[in-house]
Design an enzyme around this catalytic site. Structure first.
Site, short mmCIF file in Angstrom:
data_model
loop_
_atom_site.label_atom_id
_atom_site.label_comp_id
_atom_site.label_asym_id
_atom_site.label_seq_id
_atom_site.Cartn_x
_atom_site.Cartn_y
_atom_site.Cartn_z
N LYS A 274 -14.16 -4.15 5.13
CA LYS A 274 -12.90 -3.46 4.85
C LYS A 274 -13.15 -2.39 3.79
O LYS A 274 -13.63 -2.70 2.71
CB LYS A 274 -11.85 -4.45 4.35
N ASP B 71 -5.81 1.56 -2.33
CA ASP B 71 -4.69 0.86 -1.71
C ASP B 71 -3.49 0.87 -2.65
O ASP B 71 -3.40 0.07 -3.57
CB ASP B 71 -5.09 -0.58 -1.37
N LYS C 274 2.74 -1.11 -4.50
CA LYS C 274 2.32 -2.10 -5.49
C LYS C 274 2.93 -1.79 -6.85
O LYS C 274 3.30 -0.64 -7.14
CB LYS C 274 0.79 -2.10 -5.62
N ASP D 163 -10.62 -1.88 -3.50
CA ASP D 163 -10.25 -2.48 -2.22
C ASP D 163 -11.23 -2.10 -1.11
O ASP D 163 -11.03 -2.47 0.04
CB ASP D 163 -8.82 -2.08 -1.84
N ASP E 64 1.61 -3.47 2.56
CA ASP E 64 0.55 -3.84 1.62
C ASP E 64 -0.33 -4.96 2.16
O ASP E 64 -1.27 -5.39 1.49
CB ASP E 64 1.15 -4.24 0.27
N ARG F 73 -5.85 -6.38 7.04
CA ARG F 73 -5.98 -7.06 8.33
C ARG F 73 -5.66 -6.13 9.49
O ARG F 73 -6.20 -6.29 10.59
CB ARG F 73 -5.09 -8.31 8.34
#
Length: 469
Positions: free
Chosen positions: A240, A245, A252, A263, A322, A326
């Site tokens: 990933k 992010d 966030k 990230d 957020d 995935r």
């Protein structure tokens, strides 16, 4: 940092004597240092006046030769050694089996101690230590082999740290992919980078995350054919690579948001592991797939409630932008299925904050659909002391991912958040042996020691070495 072997100590270098008992020592200063150790102590050092200057000598006593003891003691010695310009390490007390193990532990600790990320500092302050020679009268060959492997590991770890520590204004998806490709090609490995047009047209879940940023997303593919049979099925590592992010529309909190440059540590990990494996010339076939982009709030960004169709046709309701990792990885896993015949697939991601709640910052979370693969990774974890712990993927967890409007939703609520994230990924990895490492708690440190750790490269390289054996 240069490592070498020798059959005798360099007179001008600082001396480090390593042993398990006093009877193994011949040097009088080392014997005195050993005698000065109290219960529970493993390290002592002294500076002796010699010909108008100070000669530094240290003693490292190992209570046993377990990997945990070796690593802990080596870190203590390395804190002293980094202040010396040159180091000579006496390994003569150890046999052909243990001398290489001690050398490898010390090399790793020395490399970690001298690491600096000062690329953006006006004045760099490097460690003094630039070379270390490991001395053994009989087993310099096996020690050198261990040092070669340790140097490869250290290079991969430092590459991972450098990529991760670089701010996201520099380490963009393009920078990450091109840097990795350059490193791979310099070693004779193959590299391919696919850009935004391909991702938009073929990987809609991935694109749904990337489209909110002005930075072009990239899909990186690296391949190395080190096995005798170049056609043998490769092990594929998937990373990933969210170079920043923000959380997207599900923004966030501002506190510690700067750390969201980390990230992409899953991507940095698999890139570092790949480069280390190639440098170590492991006799395996290995591939890497990295999906890298930013997750940003923008007029064109994905919104909570959006439904996207993943690369394999699965529809996904995006309930929280957020939970983007995935959504990127699911298409990367499908890409692997469509383009490889993998022996095993291991994805690595800073996926869930829930993993930090469950396992803290000591242990990576591990899940998978094949117990033999999971057991092999756990064995490598124990051998490298790069800790991981298996979490279950019971089928009942799928209930938390049911959506009223799509095949899946991208979150399952607060309960078992790390596991439901793994369960989501498992849906896209049903047709091959797959494992997932959640490194949200282990990939970097916060506070005064803020910085990437390079984990779990030691675990992964040990796993690959075991597969090559």
């Amino acid at each position: 940092m240069q490592f070498s072997t020798a059959t005798a100590a360099h007179a001008e270098a600082a001396q480090l004597f390593v042993c398990t008992e006093a009877a193994q020592l011949k040097d009088e200063t080392a014997k005195l240092l050993f005698q000065s150790l109290e219960d529970g102590q493993s390290f002592a050092a002294a500076a002796l006046p010699v010909a108008g200057s100070l000669h530094h000598v240290a003693l490292l006593r190992l209570d046993d030769l377990s990997v945990e003891t070796l690593q802990k003691a080596a870190k203590e010695a390395a804190a002293w050694a980094q202040k010396q310009p040159a180091l000579s390490v006496d390994l003569n007390p150890f046999c052909a089996e243990n001398a290489p193990r001690v050398a490898a532990a010390l090399a790793a600790a020395l490399g970690e101690a001298v690491y600096r990320f000062d690329r953006f500092k006006s004045e760099a302050k490097p460690a003094k230590l630039v070379q270390a020679a490991f001395v053994h009268a009989e087993h310099s060959g096996s020690v050198q082999a261990a040092l070669n492997r340790a140097e490869a590991l250290l290079y991969g770890v430092n590459l991972c740290k450098d990529l991760a520590n670089t701010g996201s204004n520099v380490c963009t998806p393009t920078y990450l992919a091109e840097t990795a490709a350059k490193e791979a090609r310099q070693l004779g490995a193959a590299a391919k980078i696919l850009g935004g047009d391909y991702i938009r047209d073929n990987m809609p879940s991935f694109w749904g995350v990337a489209k909110g940023s002005k930075e072009e997303p990239k899909l990186l593919e690296l391949q190395y054919f080190g096995a005798a049979d170049k056609s043998a099925d490769p092990i594929v590592l998937v990373g990933k690579g969210l170079t920043f992010d923000s959380g997207g529309i599900s923004l966030k909190p501002g506190e510690a948001m700067d750390e969201m440059k980390y990230d992409m540590c899953g991507a940095a990990t698999v890139i570092g592991t790949f480069i280390a494996a190639v440098k170590a010339k492991l006799p395996i076939n290995l591939a890497v797939v990295v999906a890298t982009c930013e997750n940003m709030p923008d007029a064109g960004a994905a919104k909570p409630g959006d439904v996207v169709r993943a690369m394999n046709g699965t529809t996904i309701e995006n309930l929280n932008t957020d939970a983007e990792g995935r959504l990127v990885l699911c298409d990367a896993l499908t890409y692997v299925e469509q383009n490889f015949k993998p022996k095993a697939v291991i994805d690595v991601a800073t996926l869930t904050g829930a993993c930090i709640i469950a396992l803290g910052h000591l242990t990576s979370g591990l899940m998978g659909n094949d117990q033999d693969l999971v057991d092999a990774l756990l064995a490598a974890s124990r051998e490298s002391n790069d800790k991981a712990w298996q979490l279950p993927l019971f089928p009942e967890y799928k209930e938390q991912l049911k959506s009223n409007f799509a095949d899946l939703q991208n979150i399952g609520g607060r309960p078992a958040g790390t596991i439901t994230a793994g369960t989501f990924l498992a849906h896209f990895a049903q047709n091959y042996k797959w494992a997932h490492l959640d490194i949200a708690g282990t990939a970097w440190k916060s506070g005064k020691d803020k910085g990437a750790t390079g984990r779990p490269i030691p675990l992964l390289l040990q796993y690959l070495a075991n597969q090559a054996a």
